[in-house]
Enzyme design. Sequence first.
Site, short mmCIF file in Angstrom:
data_model
loop_
_atom_site.label_atom_id
_atom_site.label_comp_id
_atom_site.label_asym_id
_atom_site.label_seq_id
_atom_site.Cartn_x
_atom_site.Cartn_y
_atom_site.Cartn_z
N LYS A 1 32.44 49.38 31.96
CA LYS A 1 32.82 49.90 33.28
C LYS A 1 34.05 49.19 33.83
CE LYS A 1 30.54 48.37 37.09
NZ LYS A 1 31.45 47.89 38.15
N ASN A 2 34.03 47.86 33.78
CA ASN A 2 35.11 47.11 34.43
C ASN A 2 36.41 47.14 33.64
OD1 ASN A 2 33.43 46.56 36.51
ND2 ASN A 2 33.09 44.40 36.01
N ARG A 16 34.93 39.05 49.90
CA ARG A 16 35.83 39.58 48.88
C ARG A 16 37.19 40.04 49.43
NH1 ARG A 16 32.11 43.00 44.71
NH2 ARG A 16 33.75 42.53 43.24
N ASP A 54 28.53 38.09 36.86
CA ASP A 54 27.82 39.37 36.75
C ASP A 54 26.54 39.26 35.90
OD1 ASP A 54 29.64 40.57 38.36
OD2 ASP A 54 30.68 41.68 36.80
N ARG A 85 25.37 52.73 39.30
CA ARG A 85 26.83 52.47 39.32
C ARG A 85 27.29 51.82 38.03
NH1 ARG A 85 28.81 49.31 44.47
NH2 ARG A 85 30.64 49.49 43.18
N CYS A 109 31.25 43.54 51.61
CA CYS A 109 30.27 44.15 50.71
C CYS A 109 29.14 43.18 50.49
CB CYS A 109 30.90 44.57 49.41
SG CYS A 109 31.05 43.24 48.27
C1 UD1 Z 1 35.74 41.81 39.17
C2 UD1 Z 1 34.61 42.65 38.63
C3 UD1 Z 1 33.28 42.11 39.12
C4 UD1 Z 1 33.14 40.63 38.79
C5 UD1 Z 1 34.36 39.85 39.26
C6 UD1 Z 1 34.34 38.39 38.82
C7 UD1 Z 1 35.64 44.83 38.42
C8 UD1 Z 1 35.72 46.23 38.91
N1 UD1 Z 1 34.79 44.02 39.08
O1 UD1 Z 1 35.71 41.93 40.59
O2 UD1 Z 1 32.23 42.86 38.50
O3 UD1 Z 1 31.99 40.10 39.42
O4 UD1 Z 1 35.56 40.44 38.77
O5 UD1 Z 1 34.22 38.30 37.44
O6 UD1 Z 1 36.28 44.47 37.45
N2 UD1 Z 1 39.47 36.68 45.84
C9 UD1 Z 1 40.25 36.27 46.89
N3 UD1 Z 1 41.37 36.99 47.19
C10 UD1 Z 1 41.75 38.11 46.46
C11 UD1 Z 1 40.95 38.49 45.38
C12 UD1 Z 1 39.80 37.77 45.10
O7 UD1 Z 1 39.95 35.30 47.57
O8 UD1 Z 1 42.78 38.70 46.78
C13 UD1 Z 1 38.23 35.93 45.51
C14 UD1 Z 1 36.97 36.78 45.68
O9 UD1 Z 1 36.52 36.75 47.01
C15 UD1 Z 1 36.01 36.08 44.75
C16 UD1 Z 1 36.92 35.59 43.62
O10 UD1 Z 1 38.24 35.63 44.13
O11 UD1 Z 1 35.42 34.98 45.38
C17 UD1 Z 1 36.87 36.41 42.36
O12 UD1 Z 1 37.10 37.76 42.67
P1 UD1 Z 1 37.80 38.78 41.66
O13 UD1 Z 1 37.97 38.10 40.35
O14 UD1 Z 1 38.99 39.35 42.34
O15 UD1 Z 1 36.71 39.90 41.52
P2 UD1 Z 1 36.94 41.47 41.47
O16 UD1 Z 1 38.20 41.77 40.75
O17 UD1 Z 1 36.73 42.03 42.84
#
Ligand code: UD1
Length: 426
Positions: free
Chosen positions: A22-23, A122, A306, A398, A117
């Site tokens: 999925k990701n 996030r 995850d 999902r 969420c």
């Molecule tokens: C993706 C995955 C999700 C997984 C996560 C971490 C997808 C669709 N989802 O989510 O299943 O749990 O990676 O492996 O691929 N953060 C910030 N600022 C930002 C972006 C992120 O502070 O601009 C923080 C987030 O709050 C979190 C951490 O960084 O604490 C990691 O988030 P991130 O790696 O961005 O996760 P996703 O890409 O949302």
Amino acid sequence: METFVIRGGRRLEGTVTIDGAKNAILPILAACLLTDKEIVIGAVPELRDVYTIAEVLESLGVRVRTDLPGSLTVQADDVDRYAAPHDLVRRMRASFLVMGPLLTRFGQARIPLPGGCAIGSRPIDLHLKGFEAMGATVAVEQGYISATSRGRLHGNRIYLDIPSVGATENLMMAAVLAEGVTVIENAAEEPEVVDLANFLGSMGAQVHGAGTRVVRIDGVDQLGGTRYVAIPDRIEAGTFMVAAAISQGDVVVSNVIIDHLKPVVAKLREMGVEITEDSTSVRVTATGRPYPVDVKTLPYPGFPTDMQAQVMALLTVSSGTSVVTETVFENRFMHVDELCRMGAHIGVEGRSAIVRGVSVLSGAPVIATDLRAGAALVLAGLAAVGETELNGIQHIDRGYVHFERKLAGLGADIVRRQDALRGVAE
Ligand code: UD1
């Protein structure tokens, strides 16, 4: 409303085949916006999140067809809108991944602010800072984030404070059509990032170093069409490995990339679970209660956040005390209270959960608050004595293709039931 009804105590046996990741598929579908040529993607899992991103693309004017089962044909040759609809982005935060492609190809993108969420606030600040570093103007107005650029984006050196998966992907997609060289430092190293880079490469992009902390992208003028098959889902695979372990079963999990499973394999072995690796499958055999272990979630190649809830479900029946520490997301312990309703002994202190293993869980009515929490409760239900009725299973849909059918194929007693009474009450 639908529920899963699980009667625990069955030993899982047999072979289960893992679907496409999925990701990996979500950013790949977003990246189809980068060209007007036709793209065919294989190993597309039939999942609610995949349908949502397809709907986002369609809302922008992209044509998405299912010519063959398990594949999608996508062509973005008639994009005439640059704003994603609010209800779709609210349904799935990953919809935000269309921002980089829209901005770099069309010079404009307008995406509703993804709300908070279930698993923490996030933020998306790293995505936005990166776009700005590449010359975009970013503004937040009336609940929307709009990004515009006069002419092409330009390459730059971008340091991510956190190795965010989404930010790495969004910026990588923006950079492939930018002018000059972009270097993303402290980039996420997740296999899904590498898969996106390989996909972009198959379209003619120049991406180097994906899978390491520094990714370098040499911008090109345009990208072409391609045919691409995504990697298998390492989280689905890990979930079935835990299902085998918690049911003290003997299961072959096939269609996996062993390398991607290393952190999960290592933890399960530490718990006394036997794992035999083949080229594209793992056999998981367990007898008796698992040993207690400490688990700390970290960005890849660390233990995946995850998989935290699922492994915690397994540790609830271990022979001692374990500490599970969540460092990636705040507030990702919503499954704890529900597991406790099933007889687990878990106390949360800040970012750690102390899990004291019990000899037996008991079935109970429980609620899935998010995707992986839901999976963990199903796993707990497999081991519990009696019946577990799980609500909120739309979260599980999902991210898991036919979860209950695959488990039932291994001998689990699990059915999907229409909850008529609750449906009327709501
Ligand atoms: C993706 C995955 C999700 C997984 C996560 C971490 C997808 C669709 N989802 O989510 O299943 O749990 O990676 O492996 O691929 N953060 C910030 N600022 C930002 C972006 C992120 O502070 O601009 C923080 C987030 O709050 C979190 C951490 O960084 O604490 C990691 O988030 P991130 O790696 O961005 O996760 P996703 O890409 O949302």
